[in-house]
Design an enzyme around this catalytic site. Sequence first.
Site, short mmCIF file in Angstrom:
data_model
loop_
_atom_site.label_atom_id
_atom_site.label_comp_id
_atom_site.label_asym_id
_atom_site.label_seq_id
_atom_site.Cartn_x
_atom_site.Cartn_y
_atom_site.Cartn_z
N HIS A 4 0.75 -1.06 0.07
CA HIS A 4 0.20 -0.01 0.18
C HIS A 4 0.99 1.14 0.10
CE1 HIS A 4 1.26 0.27 4.34
NE2 HIS A 4 0.66 -0.96 4.50
N HIS A 28 4.12 1.21 2.40
CA HIS A 28 5.17 0.75 1.87
C HIS A 28 6.00 1.61 0.71
CE1 HIS A 28 2.63 -2.99 2.99
NE2 HIS A 28 3.96 -3.24 3.72
N GLY A 63 8.88 1.33 8.89
CA GLY A 63 7.65 2.29 9.12
C GLY A 63 7.55 2.25 10.86
N ARG A 95 -3.52 -5.92 6.35
CA ARG A 95 -4.52 -6.47 7.03
C ARG A 95 -5.78 -5.74 6.73
NH1 ARG A 95 -0.31 -7.85 10.59
NH2 ARG A 95 -0.17 -10.10 10.86
P1 AMP Z 1 4.79 -5.43 6.80
O1 AMP Z 1 4.52 -5.46 5.05
O2 AMP Z 1 3.39 -4.96 7.34
O3 AMP Z 1 5.75 -6.19 7.06
O4 AMP Z 1 5.47 -3.85 6.53
C1 AMP Z 1 6.53 -3.69 5.98
C2 AMP Z 1 7.31 -2.27 6.42
O5 AMP Z 1 6.08 -1.46 5.83
C3 AMP Z 1 7.46 -2.23 7.83
O6 AMP Z 1 8.74 -1.30 8.29
C4 AMP Z 1 6.24 -1.52 8.33
O7 AMP Z 1 6.42 -0.62 9.36
C5 AMP Z 1 6.17 -0.54 7.08
N1 AMP Z 1 4.72 -0.12 7.05
C6 AMP Z 1 3.46 -0.81 7.14
N2 AMP Z 1 2.56 -0.12 7.35
C7 AMP Z 1 2.76 1.24 7.12
C8 AMP Z 1 2.32 2.44 7.13
N3 AMP Z 1 0.88 2.62 7.43
N4 AMP Z 1 3.04 3.63 6.87
C9 AMP Z 1 4.47 3.66 6.93
N5 AMP Z 1 4.88 2.38 6.84
C10 AMP Z 1 4.32 1.26 7.23
#
Ligand code: AMP
Length: 282
Positions: free
Chosen positions: A34, A37, A149, A189
């Site tokens: 999204h 990312h 993030g 999610r």
């Molecule tokens: P994930 O795919 O959920 O493991 O997230 C991958 C990276 O994207 C992690 O460093 C998260 O903290 C970051 N991330 C996820 N959601 C957001 C968001 N809404 N804003 C900024 N970074 C995000």
Amino acid sequence: MLVFNTQLELVSHLNAVSGKKTSVGFVPTMGALHAGHLSLLEQSIKNNAVSVISIFVNPTQFNNAEDLAKYPKTLEADIQKIKTVSDTIIVFAPSVDDIYHGNTVSQHFDFDGLEHQMEGRFRPGHFDGVGTIVKRLFEIVKPDNAYFGEKDFQQLQIVKKLVSKYKIPVKVIGCPIFREPNGLAMSSRNERLSSEERKNAAIIYKTMKQAKKLFANKSAKEVTKFVERTFQGNPDFELEYFQIADEATLLPCIRKSGSKKYRAFIAVFVNKIRLIDTISLN
Ligand code: AMP
């Protein structure tokens, strides 16, 4: 755009380019990308000659089999989104076997107590899984800069601890939370929520902003009571935890100190889907 499915291919490509003394930026993700990312990727592109994104749903960080099974997998759509940032980005999308070689278990870590709070308390083994995959990915990609993030603020602090404990030569950079127009923190999610649930989930950030306001002249205990009452009045939401903690140690705030930076953390279930958020209180 280059997409590698094995460490071997990725490493041989990176070895060829890193001979030219380029800086490598890295964004680890679990896919279902999204705008949050993509904002990390924008940072990486701006500050590095080479940018790598990994897309890997890491089984060892899931403590709930249903959550792992239902985690969205949208590789083709992800690749199209990455292209909108830059088609020079290198995608690493390995299989579980390529990473774990048939031994899908975590290494055990001591993160000086950071791992026992909040997510660590409610998701046993989660941060051993995170530590295992992040360390392994850092060994493979050998980035100069890695972007995480603040949405997963506890994870960000733990990755910083991992890097300092294991003397991994990478700079870990925290990036701001991207939100949907109604304030809900973007998350892979969120795709699993109905449109009604997604709309109503605005209550999470709204409550966090109210908590921040209250914390200016109320104690952490009083603010926590307010948040608990708010969710008790909303049967569609089940509050797992709300905690006001010291940003550095993640220990709960018992008595406010002017010299500390505080942050509120929350985890809420909406129809069995677990959402987290956080807000700086200073
Ligand atoms: P994930 O795919 O959920 O493991 O997230 C991958 C990276 O994207 C992690 O460093 C998260 O903290 C970051 N991330 C996820 N959601 C957001 C968001 N809404 N804003 C900024 N970074 C995000």
